[in-house]
Design a protein around this motif. Structure first.
Motif, mmCIF file in Angstrom:
data_model
loop_
_atom_site.group_PDB
_atom_site.id
_atom_site.type_symbol
_atom_site.label_atom_id
_atom_site.label_comp_id
_atom_site.label_asym_id
_atom_site.label_seq_id
_atom_site.Cartn_x
_atom_site.Cartn_y
_atom_site.Cartn_z
ATOM 1 N N THR A 138 8.617 -13.535 -5.577
ATOM 2 C CA THR A 138 8.163 -12.610 -4.539
ATOM 3 C C THR A 138 8.799 -12.962 -3.204
ATOM 4 O O THR A 138 9.253 -12.082 -2.462
ATOM 5 N N ILE A 187 11.298 -7.859 -9.935
ATOM 6 C CA ILE A 187 9.914 -7.457 -9.646
ATOM 7 C C ILE A 187 9.097 -7.501 -10.927
ATOM 8 O O ILE A 187 7.965 -8.008 -10.945
ATOM 9 N N ARG A 191 5.785 -9.797 -11.700
ATOM 10 C CA ARG A 191 4.508 -9.201 -12.132
ATOM 11 C C ARG A 191 3.994 -9.869 -13.405
ATOM 12 O O ARG A 191 2.803 -10.151 -13.542
ATOM 13 N N ARG A 195 0.563 -11.911 -14.080
ATOM 14 C CA ARG A 195 -0.363 -11.560 -15.163
ATOM 15 C C ARG A 195 -0.728 -12.792 -15.991
ATOM 16 O O ARG A 195 -1.897 -13.029 -16.299
ATOM 17 N N PRO A 221 0.174 -8.066 -4.156
ATOM 18 C CA PRO A 221 0.365 -6.722 -3.574
ATOM 19 C C PRO A 221 1.688 -6.551 -2.847
ATOM 20 O O PRO A 221 2.131 -5.417 -2.635
ATOM 21 N N LEU A 223 4.521 -7.140 -4.024
ATOM 22 C CA LEU A 223 5.462 -6.533 -4.966
ATOM 23 C C LEU A 223 5.352 -5.012 -4.923
ATOM 24 O O LEU A 223 6.360 -4.301 -4.975
ATOM 25 N N ASP A 224 4.097 -4.513 -4.840
ATOM 26 C CA ASP A 224 3.913 -3.064 -4.731
ATOM 27 C C ASP A 224 4.541 -2.536 -3.448
ATOM 28 O O ASP A 224 5.200 -1.488 -3.451
ATOM 29 N N LYS A 225 4.348 -3.264 -2.349
ATOM 30 C CA LYS A 225 4.919 -2.835 -1.069
ATOM 31 C C LYS A 225 6.443 -2.834 -1.109
ATOM 32 O O LYS A 225 7.095 -1.920 -0.589
ATOM 33 N N GLN A 227 8.340 -2.498 -3.773
ATOM 34 C CA GLN A 227 8.784 -1.416 -4.635
ATOM 35 C C GLN A 227 8.656 -0.067 -3.932
ATOM 36 O O GLN A 227 9.544 0.786 -4.026
ATOM 37 N N GLN A 228 7.563 0.126 -3.219
ATOM 38 C CA GLN A 228 7.352 1.382 -2.500
ATOM 39 C C GLN A 228 8.356 1.545 -1.354
ATOM 40 O O GLN A 228 8.851 2.647 -1.109
ATOM 41 N N ARG A 229 8.654 0.460 -0.654
ATOM 42 C CA ARG A 229 9.609 0.517 0.440
ATOM 43 C C ARG A 229 11.010 0.796 -0.055
ATOM 44 O O ARG A 229 11.791 1.506 0.569
ATOM 45 N N HIS A 244 -6.305 -7.818 3.363
ATOM 46 C CA HIS A 244 -6.385 -8.101 1.929
ATOM 47 C C HIS A 244 -6.623 -9.585 1.694
ATOM 48 O O HIS A 244 -7.389 -9.972 0.814
#
Length: 255
Positions: A138, A187, A191, A195, A221, A223-225, A227-229, A244
């Motif tokens: 990350t 990524i 993840r 897990r 979270p 990683l989500d940011k 990926q979204q960016r 968070h």
């Protein structure tokens, strides 16, 4: 770390201080030979520690080594990891080399930490393996621009080649329109490590994994940011969500 009982908290602060100092050696702008000499002095300090001798830089570990059975090889692995950054700037390493690097600079820190936290040995080693790699991958994804600025590129060559990106020049790689394709499998790997780490923590007493739980919940979270960016330039830096983090502390830090 402040949520831990005093003895564990103080031991973890010593671990953090040690990691910060050797990391500063690796990232300093001094000559490589001088930095390698400094890392070797840390190896001498570790040898002195395990011979029961006081040294200024490692003296704070005399109690923790005794109380938590901290292993010499984990301290040395951290120094070895920092040395990888000093010998030459890491650029597009193989997946095997990247995994070794993550083991040394992250999972070895975890192996020291889980002994302090009180996680049983086998699960502690497994948790260190997965959570250490999850956090380090990350960081690598988050810090690609900062690393490139100092000549480093930790994205593995196999993922770059699969995305059609050739060469290891950080600036050219980061300018590629296919950069997101090269980052996507990293990524996914991060993840999966998160897990696996959660699976291990789920079977532990809550009190022994509250600190790693908070770290995992704070970092995952990102990683989500990321990926979204996306990874197209210009890339806005993704930061830790403090709200968070506070929520994770409230959820897992109070036993």
């Amino acid at each position: 770390m402040r949520i831990l009982p005093r003895a564990k908290r103080e031991a973890m602060f010593e671990v953090y201080k040690f990691c910060r100092k050797v990391d500063d050696v690796a990232d300093s702008e001094g000559p490589r030979d001088a930095r390698l000499d400094e890392l070797n002095r840390y190896r001498d300090d570790i040898a002195a520690l395990y011979a029961g001798r006081m040294s200024e830089r490692m003296g704070g570990f005399l109690g923790p080594v005794r109380d938590f059975d901290l292993r010499r090889e984990d301290f040395l692995a951290i120094v070895d990891g920092m040395e990888m950054d000093v010998v030459a700037d890491i650029r597009a390493p193989s997946l095997d080399t990247l995994d070794l690097y993550c083991d040394r600079v992250a999972s070895a820190v975890g192996r020291l930490s889980v002994r302090i936290f009180g996680v049983p040995n086998d699960d502690g080693i497994a948790l260190s393996h997965h959570l250490g790699r999850a956090l380090q991958l990350t960081n690598i994804l988050r810090d690609i621009d900062e690393d490139a600025a100092i000549g480093r590129l930790y994205l593995p060559r196999e993922f770059l080649s699969a995305a059609g990106i050739e060469g290891d020049d950080p600036d050219r790689v980061l300018a590629s329109p296919a950069l997101g394709q090269a980052c996507a499998p990293l990524i996914a790997k991060a993840r999966e490590h998160f897990r696996q780490a959660r699976t291990i923590m789920d079977r532990q007493p809550r009190s022994s994994v509250k600190a790693p739980r908070i770290m995992a919940e704070a970092y995952a979270p990102m990683l989500d940011k990321l990926q979204q960016r996306g990874f197209a330039a210009p890339r806005e830096r993704v930061r830790l969500d403090r709200l968070h983090l506070i929520g994770a502390v409230l959820r897992y830090g109070i036993v």
